[in-house]
Enzyme design. Structure first.
Site, PDB file in Angstrom:
ATOM      1  N   GLU A  22     101.698 -47.700  53.760  1.00  0.00           N
ATOM      2  CA  GLU A  22     101.161 -46.994  54.930  1.00  0.00           C
ATOM      3  C   GLU A  22      99.821 -47.556  55.386  1.00  0.00           C
ATOM      4  O   GLU A  22      99.504 -47.605  56.567  1.00  0.00           O
ATOM      5  CB  GLU A  22     101.020 -45.495  54.627  1.00  0.00           C
ATOM      6  CG  GLU A  22     102.344 -44.751  54.546  1.00  0.00           C
ATOM      7  CD  GLU A  22     103.254 -45.015  55.740  1.00  0.00           C
ATOM      8  OE1 GLU A  22     102.743 -45.233  56.860  1.00  0.00           O
ATOM      9  OE2 GLU A  22     104.491 -45.035  55.547  1.00  0.00           O
ATOM     10  N   ASP A 249      57.278 -43.758  85.243  1.00  0.00           N
ATOM     11  CA  ASP A 249      56.003 -43.314  84.679  1.00  0.00           C
ATOM     12  C   ASP A 249      55.999 -43.501  83.175  1.00  0.00           C
ATOM     13  O   ASP A 249      57.040 -43.614  82.548  1.00  0.00           O
ATOM     14  CB  ASP A 249      55.788 -41.830  85.001  1.00  0.00           C
ATOM     15  CG  ASP A 249      55.381 -41.649  86.450  1.00  0.00           C
ATOM     16  OD1 ASP A 249      55.154 -42.666  87.115  1.00  0.00           O
ATOM     17  OD2 ASP A 249      55.303 -40.492  86.901  1.00  0.00           O
ATOM     18  N   LYS A 271      50.022 -44.431  84.507  1.00  0.00           N
ATOM     19  CA  LYS A 271      48.667 -44.034  84.907  1.00  0.00           C
ATOM     20  C   LYS A 271      48.045 -43.327  83.715  1.00  0.00           C
ATOM     21  O   LYS A 271      48.377 -42.204  83.422  1.00  0.00           O
ATOM     22  CB  LYS A 271      48.724 -43.077  86.100  1.00  0.00           C
ATOM     23  CG  LYS A 271      48.765 -43.801  87.424  1.00  0.00           C
ATOM     24  CD  LYS A 271      48.816 -42.826  88.564  1.00  0.00           C
ATOM     25  CE  LYS A 271      50.215 -42.267  88.693  1.00  0.00           C
ATOM     26  NZ  LYS A 271      50.454 -41.337  89.746  1.00  0.00           N
ATOM     27  N   MET A 384      48.595 -30.302  82.092  1.00  0.00           N
ATOM     28  CA  MET A 384      47.374 -31.092  81.915  1.00  0.00           C
ATOM     29  C   MET A 384      46.205 -30.183  81.534  1.00  0.00           C
ATOM     30  O   MET A 384      45.092 -30.338  82.046  1.00  0.00           O
ATOM     31  CB  MET A 384      47.059 -31.877  83.196  1.00  0.00           C
ATOM     32  CG  MET A 384      48.095 -32.967  83.441  1.00  0.00           C
ATOM     33  SD  MET A 384      47.939 -33.786  85.024  1.00  0.00           S
ATOM     34  CE  MET A 384      48.870 -32.708  86.090  1.00  0.00           C
TER      35      MET A 384
END
Ligand code: SAH
Length: 467
Positions: A22, A249, A271, A384
């Site tokens: 098998e 970003d 940035k 922030m």
């Protein structure tokens, strides 16, 4: 990566399988998809193998593999389900210069057989270095479901049309032609008109492509979400994949950027307060420049592009240059932070509104309508805000906010390194210091988390604690 995936040309090459049980059958099922000459050796072949031999699909020798049997073979499978016999035939195979695979014995094998999704000529091989066969089977099932059964046929018809398609110049025009064919139009033509219908469709698409002008440049401003690639929208995923140029970003993770095509131009327009960073004007100029050259540009911003993303400045620049654009919303950091800490951004009887505010603006710390925010039950998502924490606390308390107003801080929401802190307005600056928050973090003011993993020492207010 220990095993390097390659596709081996087996047409007319000899492949030897030792074993006729098998275990050999399951390998033979795969090998029979190829055009290899297959020789099987085994004393007691199971019925399926006898049938294949009778049908002339394999040659069968009803004896054990012997020296010389592997001569000229390119691959040898040891599938005897018997370690000693496998080791013996593997030795013969290696001596004959064949690549050897001992079934279920990764360490003594030259190669392993991947799970295969077959849409010939498209074949997808899935390997887990033997670490997780169950996972490979799950991935296979997923892919089987996703790829229409007609894909192989469409690819074969497409392959035969490649020469005609070469009438189109290399690059976007040709790519757009094939994209239309493979993203639905080919399949629809097949269902309606069979193979002839598909060929007619290809001619029609080709005429279309020759007659139409180059597509105009276009910019999609896309929300990349908080970081987890699973939190991208389906539309974002598709557009990133189709883009010629991706400008992203710094906060957009690599796993999302990798969804772009290999040939796409990828630029990080970071940035940061530290190191070299891009000005907004430079980013605008670069976006416009690529779009003017006809590129499909994706401008990837973290979270939702319409929240503290300087979206208007970019749209103004595009409008001024007469470039078409679209916005694809994304999941903003506040939503991801709320989800991961198990809180609701609004709550009946507590806050029926929520303010999204930034701790920083062009002039430094940002001023807001502090009196409203100081009211009991007020809620705000502060972006922030980490460096402005002392300032925020001062302004809010000066306007009457309770010292024990709950604040939930979520750093790196939705990312593996996510951290959630439960604290209070009074303890906020200390809590941020103690937890050494350095990644992007959102402050959920007036909201208590159900799940928080870490808490800063807070001697004054018992309320701050692990939830
Ligand atoms: N457009 C973005 C926000 C960009 S401003 C959005 O909709 O989410 C950048 C600020 O977003 C970071 O200083 C931080 O306050 C927040 N931020 C972005 N990604 C975040 C994340 N994965 N976890 C927590 N805050 C995140």
């Amino acid at each position: 990566m220990r095993h390097f995936p390659i596709y081996l040309d087996l047409a007319g090459r000899q492949v030897v399988v030792s074993g006729a049980g098998e275990c050999a059958v399951s390998k033979l099922r795969l090998l029979l998809k190829t055009r290899a000459d297959i020789a099987v050796f085994g004393t007691e072949p199971v019925r399926q193998i006898r049938e294949w031999a009778a049908a002339g699909r394999i040659t069968l020798a009803r004896r054990a593999l012997a020296d010389g049997d592997a001569k000229g073979a390119i691959l040898l499978y040891a599938a005897n389900e018997d370690d000693t016999e496998d080791a013996r035939v593997a030795y013969i195979g290696r001596e004959a210069g064949a690549l050897v695979n001992i079934v279920d014995n990764l360490d003594d094998s030259h190669f392993i057989t991947p799970a295969i999704v077959d849409r010939d000529p498209v074949t997808i091989a899935i390997g887990t270095e033997g670490a997780a066969p169950v996972l490979a089977r799950r991935i296979k099932a997923d892919i089987e479901e996703r790829l229409p059964a007609s894909l192989g046929l469409l690819a074969r018809i497409g392959q035969a049309f490649r020469e005609r398609a070469a009438l189109l110049p290399m690059g976007r025009k040709r790519r757009d032609f094939w994209t239309r064919y493979y993203s639905g139009e080919g399949d629809a033509a097949l269902k309606q008109g069979g193979e002839a219908g598909v060929r007619a469709k290809l001619e029609e698409l080709l005429t279309d492509a020759i007659e139409t002008r180059q597509r105009d440049g276009h910019v999609a401003l896309i929300g990349a979400g908080p970081g987890d690639p699973d939190l991208l929208t389906v539309k974002a995923r598709r557009l990133i994949h189709e883009a010629d140029v991706v400008l992203h970003d710094r906060l957009v993770p690599q796993a999302i950027i990798e969804l772009a095509r290999r040939e796409a131009v990828i630029v990080e327009t970071g940035k940061t307060g530290y190191g070299p960073s891009w000005t907004q004007q430079d980013i605008n100029a670069l976006t416009v420049d690529h779009a003017r050259k006809g590129a499909q540009v994706v401008r990837l911003k973290s979270g939702d592009p319409a929240i503290f993303g300087r979206l208007d400045e970019e749209l103004d620049a595009l409008d001024e240059a007469g470039i078409s654009w679209e916005i694809v919303p994304g999941i903003t950091a506040a939503s991801a932070a709320a989800a991961s800490s198990g809180l609701s951004l609004t709550k009946r009887g507590r806050n029926s509104s929520i303010t999204f505010l930034t701790g920083r603006d062009i002039e430094g710390f940002a001023e807001h309508d502090w009196r409203d925010l100081a009211n009991p039950g007020a809620g705000a998502a502060i972006y922030m805000g980490v460096r402005a924490a002392t300032f925020l606390r001062g302004r809010l308390m000066m306007h009457g906010a309770a010292a024990d107003t709950p604040v939930t801080v979520v750093e790196n929401a939705s990312r593996p390194e996510q951290k959630t802190i439960a604290t209070t307005l009074l303890a906020l600056p200390d809590a941020l210091n103690a937890a050494e928050i350095t990644g992007p973090a959102v402050l959920l003011y007036g909201m208590e988390a159900r799940k928080a993993v870490q808490v800063a020492a807070n001697p004054i207010h018992e309320k701050a604690g692990v939830l």
